[in-house]
Design an enzyme around this catalytic site. Structure first.
Site, mmCIF file in Angstrom:
data_model
loop_
_atom_site.group_PDB
_atom_site.id
_atom_site.type_symbol
_atom_site.label_atom_id
_atom_site.label_comp_id
_atom_site.label_asym_id
_atom_site.label_seq_id
_atom_site.Cartn_x
_atom_site.Cartn_y
_atom_site.Cartn_z
ATOM 1 N N GLU A 1 2.379 10.174 -7.837
ATOM 2 C CA GLU A 1 2.902 11.425 -8.424
ATOM 3 C C GLU A 1 4.331 11.699 -7.974
ATOM 4 O OE1 GLU A 1 0.874 11.936 -10.473
ATOM 5 O OE2 GLU A 1 -1.169 11.888 -9.732
ATOM 6 N N ARG B 1 -10.973 16.959 26.808
ATOM 7 C CA ARG B 1 -10.666 15.810 27.656
ATOM 8 C C ARG B 1 -9.866 16.256 28.873
ATOM 9 N NH1 ARG B 1 -6.796 10.524 26.640
ATOM 10 N NH2 ARG B 1 -7.611 9.316 28.396
ATOM 11 N N PHE C 1 -6.146 8.596 -16.536
ATOM 12 C CA PHE C 1 -4.826 8.921 -17.072
ATOM 13 C C PHE C 1 -3.962 7.692 -16.879
ATOM 14 C CE2 PHE C 1 -0.575 10.880 -16.721
ATOM 15 C CZ PHE C 1 -0.599 11.857 -17.709
ATOM 16 N N TRP D 1 -2.592 1.025 -10.998
ATOM 17 C CA TRP D 1 -2.901 2.164 -10.138
ATOM 18 C C TRP D 1 -3.484 3.327 -10.943
ATOM 19 C CZ3 TRP D 1 -3.514 0.639 -5.546
ATOM 20 C CH2 TRP D 1 -2.682 -0.320 -4.972
ATOM 21 N N LEU E 1 1.566 15.486 -14.856
ATOM 22 C CA LEU E 1 1.891 15.073 -13.489
ATOM 23 C C LEU E 1 2.245 16.272 -12.624
ATOM 24 C CD1 LEU E 1 4.033 11.866 -14.123
ATOM 25 C CD2 LEU E 1 1.677 11.972 -13.300
ATOM 26 N N ARG F 1 -10.078 14.628 -3.187
ATOM 27 C CA ARG F 1 -9.128 15.505 -3.870
ATOM 28 C C ARG F 1 -8.484 14.761 -5.030
ATOM 29 N NH1 ARG F 1 -4.505 14.739 -5.276
ATOM 30 N NH2 ARG F 1 -3.844 14.070 -3.205
#
Length: 395
Positions: A374, A279, A140, A173, A250, A101
């Site tokens: 972000e 289980r 970016f 980053w 952003l 994503r």
């Protein structure tokens, strides 16, 4: 991921929470195509890729051919899909891994959106069709090593030299930078922060992958250095002035996160349901235990509320009424609840929950990155606090 998304668990979530009743056939079509791609192409190898820190570049062209890259943009080879359709695609990719994503987000919501919103016609015709097709990758470059949540403290500079601009500085980053063909770089100029379209083969541009990650290991994040990167005057994005330019991009990415993390939450919830119905302990299924049902019910409630919040924001976005404050509400709430859901799923799985036989610990690790990028929890909390009180506590 043997136990993830079994028929029983998926059926339970889909039946109790009938999201399809609120969607259009076109939106369901986008959602189903993304789910098929994620489960048939990405899921079979994602645990191995996470372990080996391997990003499968061969998927990029396939994503482009399917129309997922920059799908919410119109023209220049982009699909022109609605905001809710884009959100559903984000959810399905993050249900398999946050890294994929993130790729769709960095390519479409950040790099492509910046060019589409603020670029010249030459920028758009040169890059957007290739990026939409997956023939070119973008990054970016905003965040800096000492800046983090404070982009106003940006130290990267762009100075005039005749008709050219010369960029110097460092970024950290930066998703996809080491494989990108083009970077949207933000720098301080004598007229404030401006954006530049930088082909990554320009001398002085260098990207090095960050190799010590314990999260987002199947995706790429980099340190970028800019050493006397010389660009023509036409490299500047003409319509972006000040920090409002990168912030608007952003917000596009944050909107996708609001949806995406609910995919990770759903994956963990489905695994927990499947485990609780298969289980047996103390001569009964784990799911027959009241405490297990309490955990599952609470997990489901937060998944349902988070997805409905994402849908509400999507409808506002399609009407042109979505505000940054509302995006902060969505990002803060949904990431926080997705992390909590993953933690509860881990507890239901017991010791097996820490193994790669299940996707839960991988989702937990990835979500810690999503929590930070972000806009951190703290930043979004203070954005909401400012909206409520009128006081900007982070200044």
């Amino acid at each position: 991921m043997t136990h993830a998304g079994t028929d029983t668990s998926s059926l339970a979530v889909d039946t109790v929470f009938d999201l399809d009743a609120l969607l259009t056939p076109e939106e369901i079509g986008w959602r189903d195509r993304a789910r098929e791609f994620a489960t048939t192409r990405i899921q079979p190898t994602i645990e191995q890729d996470f372990e080996n820190k391997h990003f499968r570049r061969e998927f990029i062209a396939e994503l482009g051919a399917a129309g997922f890259l920059g799908m919410h943009l119109s023209g220049y080879g982009c699909a022109g899909a609605g905001a809710v359709a884009y959100g559903l695609v984000c959810l399905e990719f993050e249900a398999v891994d946050s890294g994929w994503r993130t790729f769709v987000s960095v390519q479409g919501s950040l790099a492509m959106s910046a060019i589409a919103k603020f670029g010249s016609e030459e920028h758009k015709t040169t890059w957007l069709p290739k990026m939409a097709a997956g023939d070119a990758v973008g990054c970016f470059a905003l965040t800096e090593p000492t800046g983090g949540s404070d982009p106003a403290a940006m130290e990267t500079t762009a100075t005039r030299d005749g008709h050219d601009w010369v960029l110097n500085g460092s970024k950290r980053w930066i998703g996809l930078a080491s494989i990108a063909d083009v970077a949207v770089v933000w720098a301080q100029t004598d007229e404030g922060v401006r954006g530049f379209v930088v082909p990554t083969n320009t001398p002085g541009f260098r990207a090095v992958e960050i190799d010590t990650k314990l999260s987002m290991r199947a995706s790429i994040q980099c340190d970028v250095t800019l050493s006397d990167v010389r660009l023509p005057a036409t490299a500047m994005l003409p319509d972006a002035r000040g920090l409002s330019g990168p912030f608007s991009c952003l917000n596009e990415a944050r909107y996708g996160i609001v949806w995406g993390v609910m995919g990770a939450a759903r994956s963990c919830l489905e695994v927990a349901i499947a485990r609780s119905t298969s289980r047996r302990v103390f001569d009964k299924h784990l799911g027959e235990m009241q405490l297990t049902q309490l955990k599952l019910a609470n997990m489901f409630l937060e998944y349902e509320k988070g997805t409905l919040l994402a849908l509400h924001l999507g409808r506002l976005k399609e009407q042109g009424q979505l505000t940054p404050n509302q995006i902060s509400v969505g990002k803060l709430n949904n990431v926080r609840e997705a992390i909590a859901i993953a933690g509860e799923a881990r507890s239901i799985l017991g010791g097996d929950g820490i193994t790669s036989e299940f996707p839960v610990m991988r989702h937990m690790a990835n979500l810690e990155s999503v929590r930070t990028y972000e806009g951190t929890d703290e930043v979004h909390t203070l954005v909401i606090g400012r909206a409520l009180t009128g006081f900007a506590a982070f200044k």
